[in-house]
Motif scaffolding. Sequence first.
Motif, PDB file in Angstrom:
ATOM      1  N   ILE A 273       0.830  -1.212   0.000  1.00 13.22           N
ATOM      2  CA  ILE A 273       0.000   0.000   0.000  1.00 13.22           C
ATOM      3  C   ILE A 273       0.860   1.256   0.000  1.00 13.22           C
ATOM      4  O   ILE A 273       0.601   2.217  -0.739  1.00 13.22           O
ATOM      5  CB  ILE A 273      -0.958  -0.004   1.211  1.00 13.22           C
ATOM      6  N   GLU A 274       1.894   1.284   0.836  1.00 11.73           N
ATOM      7  CA  GLU A 274       2.774   2.460   0.898  1.00 11.73           C
ATOM      8  C   GLU A 274       3.372   2.765  -0.469  1.00 11.73           C
ATOM      9  O   GLU A 274       3.466   3.929  -0.884  1.00 11.73           O
ATOM     10  CB  GLU A 274       3.885   2.218   1.914  1.00 11.73           C
ATOM     11  N   ARG A 275       3.768   1.727  -1.191  1.00 13.10           N
ATOM     12  CA  ARG A 275       4.391   1.927  -2.497  1.00 13.10           C
ATOM     13  C   ARG A 275       3.378   2.294  -3.572  1.00 13.10           C
ATOM     14  O   ARG A 275       3.680   3.062  -4.490  1.00 13.10           O
ATOM     15  CB  ARG A 275       5.179   0.661  -2.878  1.00 13.10           C
ATOM     16  N   ILE A 276       2.159   1.782  -3.446  1.00  8.34           N
ATOM     17  CA  ILE A 276       1.105   2.163  -4.389  1.00  8.34           C
ATOM     18  C   ILE A 276       0.757   3.644  -4.227  1.00  8.34           C
ATOM     19  O   ILE A 276       0.612   4.376  -5.205  1.00  8.34           O
ATOM     20  CB  ILE A 276      -0.145   1.277  -4.193  1.00  8.34           C
ATOM     21  N   VAL A 277       0.636   4.088  -2.977  1.00  9.51           N
ATOM     22  CA  VAL A 277       0.345   5.505  -2.713  1.00  9.51           C
ATOM     23  C   VAL A 277       1.457   6.385  -3.279  1.00  9.51           C
ATOM     24  O   VAL A 277       1.198   7.409  -3.927  1.00  9.51           O
ATOM     25  CB  VAL A 277       0.175   5.747  -1.202  1.00  9.51           C
ATOM     26  N   ALA A 278       2.711   5.993  -3.043  1.00 18.50           N
ATOM     27  CA  ALA A 278       3.845   6.763  -3.562  1.00 18.50           C
ATOM     28  C   ALA A 278       3.820   6.801  -5.087  1.00 18.50           C
ATOM     29  O   ALA A 278       4.113   7.838  -5.703  1.00 18.50           O
ATOM     30  CB  ALA A 278       5.157   6.160  -3.065  1.00 18.50           C
ATOM     31  N   LEU A 279       3.452   5.688  -5.707  1.00 11.27           N
ATOM     32  CA  LEU A 279       3.387   5.616  -7.170  1.00 11.27           C
ATOM     33  C   LEU A 279       2.372   6.612  -7.715  1.00 11.27           C
ATOM     34  O   LEU A 279       2.657   7.344  -8.676  1.00 11.27           O
ATOM     35  CB  LEU A 279       3.029   4.190  -7.595  1.00 11.27           C
ATOM     36  N   TYR A 280       1.208   6.653  -7.117  1.00  8.90           N
ATOM     37  CA  TYR A 280       0.172   7.569  -7.600  1.00  8.90           C
ATOM     38  C   TYR A 280       0.540   9.028  -7.322  1.00  8.90           C
ATOM     39  O   TYR A 280       0.256   9.919  -8.125  1.00  8.90           O
ATOM     40  CB  TYR A 280      -1.181   7.212  -6.978  1.00  8.90           C
ATOM     41  N   LYS A 281       1.174   9.291  -6.181  1.00  8.06           N
ATOM     42  CA  LYS A 281       1.622  10.658  -5.903  1.00  8.06           C
ATOM     43  C   LYS A 281       2.613  11.131  -6.952  1.00  8.06           C
ATOM     44  O   LYS A 281       2.583  12.287  -7.383  1.00  8.06           O
ATOM     45  CB  LYS A 281       2.255  10.729  -4.510  1.00  8.06           C
ATOM     46  N   ASN A 282       3.493  10.242  -7.359  1.00  8.86           N
ATOM     47  CA  ASN A 282       4.505  10.606  -8.347  1.00  8.86           C
ATOM     48  C   ASN A 282       3.900  10.895  -9.712  1.00  8.86           C
ATOM     49  O   ASN A 282       4.541  11.532 -10.558  1.00  8.86           O
ATOM     50  CB  ASN A 282       5.542   9.479  -8.489  1.00  8.86           C
ATOM     51  N   ASN A 283       2.668  10.450  -9.928  1.00  9.03           N
ATOM     52  CA  ASN A 283       2.019  10.672 -11.218  1.00  9.03           C
ATOM     53  C   ASN A 283       1.028  11.837 -11.196  1.00  9.03           C
ATOM     54  O   ASN A 283       0.384  12.115 -12.213  1.00  9.03           O
ATOM     55  CB  ASN A 283       1.307   9.395 -11.673  1.00  9.03           C
ATOM     56  N   LEU A 284       0.906  12.512 -10.047  1.00 10.97           N
ATOM     57  CA  LEU A 284      -0.058  13.611  -9.956  1.00 10.97           C
ATOM     58  C   LEU A 284       0.307  14.767 -10.881  1.00 10.97           C
ATOM     59  O   LEU A 284      -0.559  15.374 -11.515  1.00 10.97           O
ATOM     60  CB  LEU A 284      -0.148  14.119  -8.506  1.00 10.97           C
TER      61      LEU A 284
END
Length: 290
Positions: A217-228
């Motif tokens: 979950i932590e890495r999924i959240v980071a992934l989506y933040k990086n694509n904002l």
Amino acid sequence: MHLGRFNYVVWNMRNHFRNFPLHNSLDKVIAALQAYQSAPNPNTSAAFKLALSEFDESAKVFPPEFSNKSYQQVLEDVHGKEFLGPHLSEAVRTLIAEHSLTPVDLQANLQEFRKGLGEFIDRIVLIAETLDVLEIEYEQLDGGEFEIGLHLPKDLVGNYLSDLNKEIVHFDRLFSALNELMGRGNESVIVRTVSTTWYQFFLQLDVTQIAAITFAIERIVALYKNNLEIRKLKRDTELHKNMEDVAKLIEQKIEDKLRQGMADIASQVRKEYQKNENDERVNEVEIQIK
């Protein structure tokens, strides 16, 4: 929500107010304000600031579990979010800021807020003790027990059994794959409790299983933040005429990055938690996790 969980939250709120009598702290703020209004001087001003600071410190004592989704929903249901934690301190500070130039109004508003706080505390105590008298179930984790809660918003999932079944199958495949990755077989996960009001499922896991899903979950959240930022660029592009093809290319790039990112996360989960020595089968499990 599940009544046993509601009972647990209410009892924790009742104990919190008993251990931290915030209404008494607010009474001191009001008394210090009255003293300052009666005799404005450096001493009464300092006393008021001290009382307000002590109130802020008391309000900051906020059990961490109150921040989870179940607690927050109960607080909303009983209209009590402004009476706990940072919301409480912010509400009082806002009243003071809005009425600082009209002392009479400030006094009246603080008294009214204090009344609301007292009534809320009394209501929580009454609910908790009534549920106890009625011997309502009390859902809590014992020492060494762990769980994860899945919240499925009805407006996204849908109201039909077939809609819900798709989500349940998805999660069952995920946790079964994690179990198999860890060398535990592909057994399903035990459901501790279910709340049909919000479609919440609380699953009984151990600390390693929860660590694995949290890791992902932590890495999924980071992934989506990086694509904002790139998503913002796409929205800006869509506002310009004759840029539809560029917007489509950006969208495809986003999808490609997310797809690769998810594959990388599944690979990281495998690297971190694999105990199953059958690499051929784990290759299939990694795809299932992804």
